[in-house]
Design a protein around this motif. Structure first.
Motif, mmCIF file in Angstrom:
data_model
loop_
_atom_site.group_PDB
_atom_site.id
_atom_site.type_symbol
_atom_site.label_atom_id
_atom_site.label_comp_id
_atom_site.label_asym_id
_atom_site.label_seq_id
_atom_site.Cartn_x
_atom_site.Cartn_y
_atom_site.Cartn_z
ATOM 1 N N PRO A 93 22.362 -4.422 8.384
ATOM 2 C CA PRO A 93 22.036 -3.161 9.128
ATOM 3 C C PRO A 93 22.253 -1.761 8.693
ATOM 4 O O PRO A 93 23.123 -1.946 7.571
ATOM 5 N N ARG A 94 21.560 -1.003 8.849
ATOM 6 C CA ARG A 94 21.680 0.448 8.125
ATOM 7 C C ARG A 94 23.004 1.191 8.783
ATOM 8 O O ARG A 94 23.685 0.914 9.847
ATOM 9 N N PRO A 95 23.868 1.673 8.082
ATOM 10 C CA PRO A 95 25.076 2.421 8.386
ATOM 11 C C PRO A 95 24.415 3.653 9.437
ATOM 12 O O PRO A 95 23.456 3.772 9.546
ATOM 13 N N ALA A 96 25.667 3.724 10.213
ATOM 14 C CA ALA A 96 25.285 5.016 11.256
ATOM 15 C C ALA A 96 24.658 6.202 10.577
ATOM 16 O O ALA A 96 25.132 6.620 9.532
ATOM 17 N N ALA A 97 23.691 6.877 11.308
ATOM 18 C CA ALA A 97 23.158 8.007 10.735
ATOM 19 C C ALA A 97 24.044 9.104 10.532
ATOM 20 O O ALA A 97 25.179 9.281 11.481
ATOM 21 N N PRO A 98 23.982 9.912 9.510
ATOM 22 C CA PRO A 98 25.211 11.115 9.488
ATOM 23 C C PRO A 98 24.846 12.160 10.468
ATOM 24 O O PRO A 98 23.841 12.153 11.187
ATOM 25 N N ALA A 99 25.682 13.201 10.578
ATOM 26 C CA ALA A 99 25.778 14.251 11.429
ATOM 27 C C ALA A 99 24.562 15.120 10.869
ATOM 28 O O ALA A 99 24.221 15.135 9.920
ATOM 29 N N SER A 100 23.815 16.020 11.898
ATOM 30 C CA SER A 100 22.900 16.739 11.040
ATOM 31 C C SER A 100 23.588 18.011 10.776
ATOM 32 O O SER A 100 24.560 18.551 11.179
ATOM 33 N N PRO A 101 22.873 18.728 9.598
ATOM 34 C CA PRO A 101 23.363 20.140 9.158
ATOM 35 C C PRO A 101 23.431 21.105 10.157
ATOM 36 O O PRO A 101 22.820 21.163 11.229
ATOM 37 N N ASP A 102 24.423 22.055 10.067
ATOM 38 C CA ASP A 102 24.852 23.123 11.128
ATOM 39 C C ASP A 102 23.471 24.168 11.156
ATOM 40 O O ASP A 102 23.450 24.882 10.144
ATOM 41 N N PRO A 103 22.865 24.226 12.175
ATOM 42 C CA PRO A 103 21.966 25.022 12.194
ATOM 43 C C PRO A 103 22.420 26.801 12.051
ATOM 44 O O PRO A 103 21.249 27.407 11.933
ATOM 45 N N THR A 104 23.528 27.011 12.057
ATOM 46 C CA THR A 104 23.925 28.453 11.799
ATOM 47 C C THR A 104 24.050 28.848 10.524
ATOM 48 O O THR A 104 24.339 29.874 10.127
ATOM 49 N N LEU A 105 24.063 27.704 9.489
ATOM 50 C CA LEU A 105 24.293 27.811 8.117
ATOM 51 C C LEU A 105 22.857 28.114 7.576
ATOM 52 O O LEU A 105 21.760 27.387 7.883
#
Length: 961
Positions: free
Chosen positions: A40-52
């Motif tokens: 199984p694939r690992p959990a997807a990572p967090a998305s990049p901070d859109p304010t950066l």
């Protein structure tokens, strides 16, 4: 079976004839568990901070000598560990009898043979992989064929092995099992987590410690007895290794060894016949039967035990079969004859590292071998950096890292963010909690046994992993910086030359730091936050063929201007206190652009003022030199700047060719025409390159640390030129520098006389004032260059100069050179050493890593974020010492010496013969202090740390009251 080390011969012919039978009969693979199937694939990572803001980084070929991956070469005491194809691992075998040397006590261990190997290997910047054995067919000399400990005599029965001419112990003996379990526990207590060790094979059992005793094995149908331990007894040893090693990665030969006892534990596997084909018809001994492998093949055993995905958490190693090492990669990525499909072997085994003594003969630029190594283990690329272009106070920084290798990185090495100033110095760092182990391969190759597609089928697995942290910029002075990232190799605490883990990016530097983009830091808040006014009226007051003199109008500030920063292009070249500066060491007939900004005591900096562009004069007939690593040059592809002690500027540019190139920019062509260009280069083999499209042959210089030279004639245009070195179809040599002849000759070529009478009429705790007698010249002396320790610190148009910003009670050595308007420099004056004043009652600090100190034995400088100078000295004690030299004693007498140290355990040391006890600090990254009272003599003193019978703590610095 195989040669393991130089000087160790084996029964090679017998090994070749019987290896297939040996593997086939170690433990036949029958109808066991089904394949594990796609993980199984690992959990997807967090998305990049859109304010950066997003800052894309360019990918490049990954280094082939990254730590803990690729090829391992055999350990040979005193031998060069860094020749042949680049690598970062050294492989060593040790007989158990070389460690358990006591005939009377099985609990007595002599670790010196391992310690020596680890110390020598660390000195080359490499990590070690090791195995301990009891039977070694063909072993000779200090590495015996029979390495059963002498304390087993009379306690453990032995069995003769007529096939291999060795003696096996009774692996089911309760005495042996207990002794080995105690040994394994002691082995782990001493070496688990040792930064010098990368991988350990379980060893101990069977021929070469490979957990088989063919033909005396579980197949008793041949009439021969079984010498292997029972699965239950073997499982006890597996459990002992798992309990003893919680940090260092351990590997066992077979997935079905000891009844599969390792399969539910954090223990990987090692395939010691990697990617070989044997028998008639030929069958692979690594790939599964679904890809033409034998029933006893390494991966078939994984399929049969449902462990083909063990690589996700546990490392996979082994040895490229010795018979094919010298020619295995001729058909990369495929195989031929006795070489199986190498790409499939690496991708399906998820191999991180392999023993490969044959790599000694590989060209360091072999494209096939390089491709294989980059596929092995991890290959990490930063796709994007995320940060605000202008920031202050607390701000967020993120990175997105992808892995195009076949396996993760298996160790929790610290990732550190940093800021580099315009001079390239790292001025601040922040350790993060980012876990590199979570960056899994983006895709994996499916086994045909999974029935998810025809071979080869690749499936998405990992993700570009996003990491983010907040950092406090309050203490960072306003200014322009670059965000940088590095991964700390713990081996750097042992030896500063430890191989750096580097990303596959064009902005990856040889010092380990990855450039991620520019940032402007605003005020940190509090106190004086008003920047000085912008300097105006910047103008050139004169120039020579190698210098430009500047002046400008003073700035104003609400508190006070403390100095100015002069930039040549974007490079900081001077920080004068006044409103003038001379930039020296320039190239004749070249244009340079300058700006200046003001700064105050609070670190506030003004914006830059007007830009002035100045061209140096044409100069005389002396060839003009250009360093390959100069900041104005252009590097493309995988070309990298690397340290080079034998090079003129202390650095060189390597990894040129195969699409990577470098360009020397702003090369002065004078009035244009034909020029002789001398290229200073390094290469251990003959190579070629295109220099501005013209093919140039480079003969071998004998080693990668020896500089040679060759010449080429180029037509240069008037003014500035670019000279490009490339090789689209192969590798060029490493480049140190070039020199370019000057057309026409003539002009003033006579240097001034050397200054005489250098003296210091006065000094303070933070400054030294110098004076000297004037030089003479055939035309006229323009000025003087002042050097501290051989490095320029300023210029003067008079015969006096004051050097400021120095440390109290510290010795500095000065020389002075005269120069004229044509850019001719005199020889240096006689040196003068001056010690600054003690500075009143303020304690004077002395860094442990200072170049003037003396280290003996294993004592070594290592990086240290928590330490005041960014470094410390470790491995002091057990005969190794650290001496602080030139410690000022003033008028002599009793002084309180405060010792700043790091130690996760209680330790002691003698300080000038006086025993001092050091309480443990929180860990090896936390600095603590203790004091000792010493009697110092008037003038300079030496303070020595030692411990003849044990280890002292790591030392950051001392302060003397």
């Amino acid at each position: 079976m195989k040669s393991r080390s130089r000087g160790r011969t084996v029964l090679a012919a017998l090994a070749t004839a019987t290896l297939g039978a040996a593997l086939a009969l170690v433990g036949p693979v029958g109808a066991q568990a089904a394949p594990a199937g796609p993980p199984p694939r690992p959990a997807a990572p967090a998305s990049p901070d859109p304010t950066l803001q997003v800052h894309p980084l360019t990918a490049a070929p990954g280094p082939v000598d990254n730590p803990l991956k690729g090829w391992a070469r055999f350990y040979s005491p005193g031998g060069d560990q860094n020749n042949g194809f680049p690598h970062s691992l050294t492989w060593g075998y040790f007989g158990l009898s070389e460690i358990m040397t006591s005939a009377a006590n099985c609990g007595s261990y002599n670790w010196s043979i391992i310690d020596s190997m680890l110390a020598e290997t660390a000195g080359y910047g490499n990590q070690a992989a090791i195995r301990i054995y009891m039977t070694y067919p063909g072993g000779t000399g200090s590495h015996p064929a029979n390495a059963i400990p002498p304390c087993f005599n009379g306690n453990v029965a032995t069995r003769a092995d007529a096939t291999w001419n060795v003696t096996h112990p009774d692996y089911d003996s309760p005495f042996l099992i207990n002794a080995l379990k105690n040994f394994i526990a002691a082995f782990g207590a001493r070496y688990d987590g040792d930064p010098r060790l990368g991988f350990i094979h379980l060893g101990l059992v069977g021929l070469w410690g490979e957990w088989h005793t063919w033909p005396y094995d579980t197949d008793t149908g041949d009439g021969l007895p079984n010498y292997m331990p029972t699965d239950a007894n073997g499982a006890q040893l597996v459990a002992a290794f798992d309990a003893a090693f919680n940090t260092t990665k351990v590997e066992i030969r077979y997935a079905d060894a000891a009844g599969g006892a390792a399969n539910s534990r954090d223990i990987g596997y090692h395939d010691d016949s990697f990617c070989f084909r044997e028998g008639s018809p030929l069958q692979g001994v690594t790939l599964p039967t679904s890809l033409g492998g034998a029933s006893y093949a390494h991966l078939q055993r994984n399929i049969a035990t449902g462990t083909e995905n063990k690589w996700i958490t546990s490392s996979i190693g082994g040895e490229l079969r010795p018979e094919i090492q010298t020619f295995a990669f001729r058909s990369w990525p495929n195989g031929s004859g006795t070489v199986d499909n190498l790409k499939a072997c690496i991708e399906l085994a998820h191999a991180t590292w392999m023993i490969n003594e044959g790599s000694a003969a590989y060209s360091p630029t072999d494209a096939n071998v390089s491709a294989a190594v980059r596929a092995m283990g991890y290959n990490l690329t930063v796709g994007n950096a995320y940060f605000k272009d202008t920031a202050g106070g607390t701000t967020n920084v993120g990175v997105q890292i992808s892995n195009t290798g076949v396996a993760p990185f298996y160790y929790p090495w610290t990732m550190t963010l940093g800021l580099k100033n315009s001079s390239g110095a790292v001025v601040r760092t922040w350790d993060t909690s980012w876990d590199l182990r979570t960056v899994q391969p983006l895709s994996i190759r499916a086994f045909p046994d999974w029935n998810v597609g025809s071979d080869p089928t690749y499936r998405g697995f990992g993700y570009p992993q996003y990491f983010q942290t907040s950092v406090d910029l309050a203490a960072v002075p306003q200014g322009s910086y670059q965000w940088v990232l590095r991964v700390k190799n713990p081996l750097e605490t042992v030896d500063t030359d430890a191989k750096k883990l580097r990303f596959a990016n064009t902005t990856q530097n040889a010092d380990g730091w990855l450039g991620m983009g520019a940032v402007t830091v605003g005020t940190g808040g509090g106190g004086d936050t008003t920047a000085p006014s912008v300097p105006t009226g910047l103008t050139s007051t004169g120039q020579t063929s190698s210098s430009v003199s500047l002046s400008w109008s003073a700035s104003t500030d609400n508190v006070g201007v403390t100095g100015y920063e002069v930039f040549r292009g974007s490079t900081l070249v001077g920080s004068p206190a006044g409103t003038s500066f001379t930039d020296t060491g320039l190239t004749a007939s070249t244009s340079y652009s300058y700006t200046v900004r003001a700064r105050d005591a609070a670190g506030n900096r003004s914006a830059v003022g007007n830009t002035v562009t100045v061209s140096t004069t044409s100069g005389g007939g002396t060839p003009t030199g250009y360093e390959a690593e100069a900041s104005g040059n252009t590097l493309s592809g995988g070309a990298l700047v690397a340290a080079c002690a034998t090079c003129s500027g202390g650095s060189k540019v390597g990894y040129l060719g195969n699409g990577a190139s470098m360009a020397f920019t702003n090369v002065a062509g004078g009035t244009g025409g034909s020029r002789t260009v001398t290229i200073y280069y390094l290469t251990a083999e003959a190579r070629t390159a295109a220099v501005n499209g013209q093919t140039v042959n480079f003969g071998s210089t004998g080693s990668w640390t020896t500089v040679g030279s060759t010449t080429v004639t180029l037509n240069l245009a008037a003014g500035s030129n670019t000279i490009t070195i490339a090789n689209p179809g192969g590798w060029a040599p490493d480049i140190d520098r070039i020199t370019v002849s000057t057309a026409g000759g003539g002009g003033d070529t006579t240097a001034p006389s050397a200054p005489t009478g250098l003296a210091s009429p006065s000094k303070t705790a933070g400054s030294v004032t110098l004076s000297w007698s004037g030089s003479t010249d055939n035309v006229g002396v323009t000025g003087y260059q002042i050097l501290r320790g051989g490095s320029p610190v300023g210029t003067s148009t008079t015969t006096g100069f004051t050097d400021t910003g120095l440390a109290a009670s510290t010795a500095y050595t000065y020389t002075v050179k005269a120069y004229d308007a044509a850019g001719n420099y005199s020889a240096a004056s006689s040196p003068l050493t001056v010690t600054t004043s003690a500075g009143g009652t303020t304690p004077v600090s002395y860094e442990a890593e200072a170049s003037g100190n003396t280290r003996t034995g294993t004592a070594a400088t290592a990086s240290c974020t928590a330490c005041s100078g960014g470094a410390k000295v470790g491995y002091v004690g057990s005969g190794a010492t650290l001496s602080f030299n030139n410690v000022a004693g003033g008028t002599g007498g009793s002084r309180t010496v405060t010792i700043h140290y790091l130690s996760a355990v209680a330790r002691s040391a003698t300080v000038n013969g006086q025993t001092v006890n050091f309480a443990p600090t929180a860990n090896w990254d936390t600095v603590g202090t203790t004091t000792v009272t010493l009697n110092l003599t008037a003038g300079n003193n030496t303070i020595t740390f030692a411990n003849p019978s044990g280890w002292a703590p790591d030392i950051d610095r001392i302060t003397v009251g």
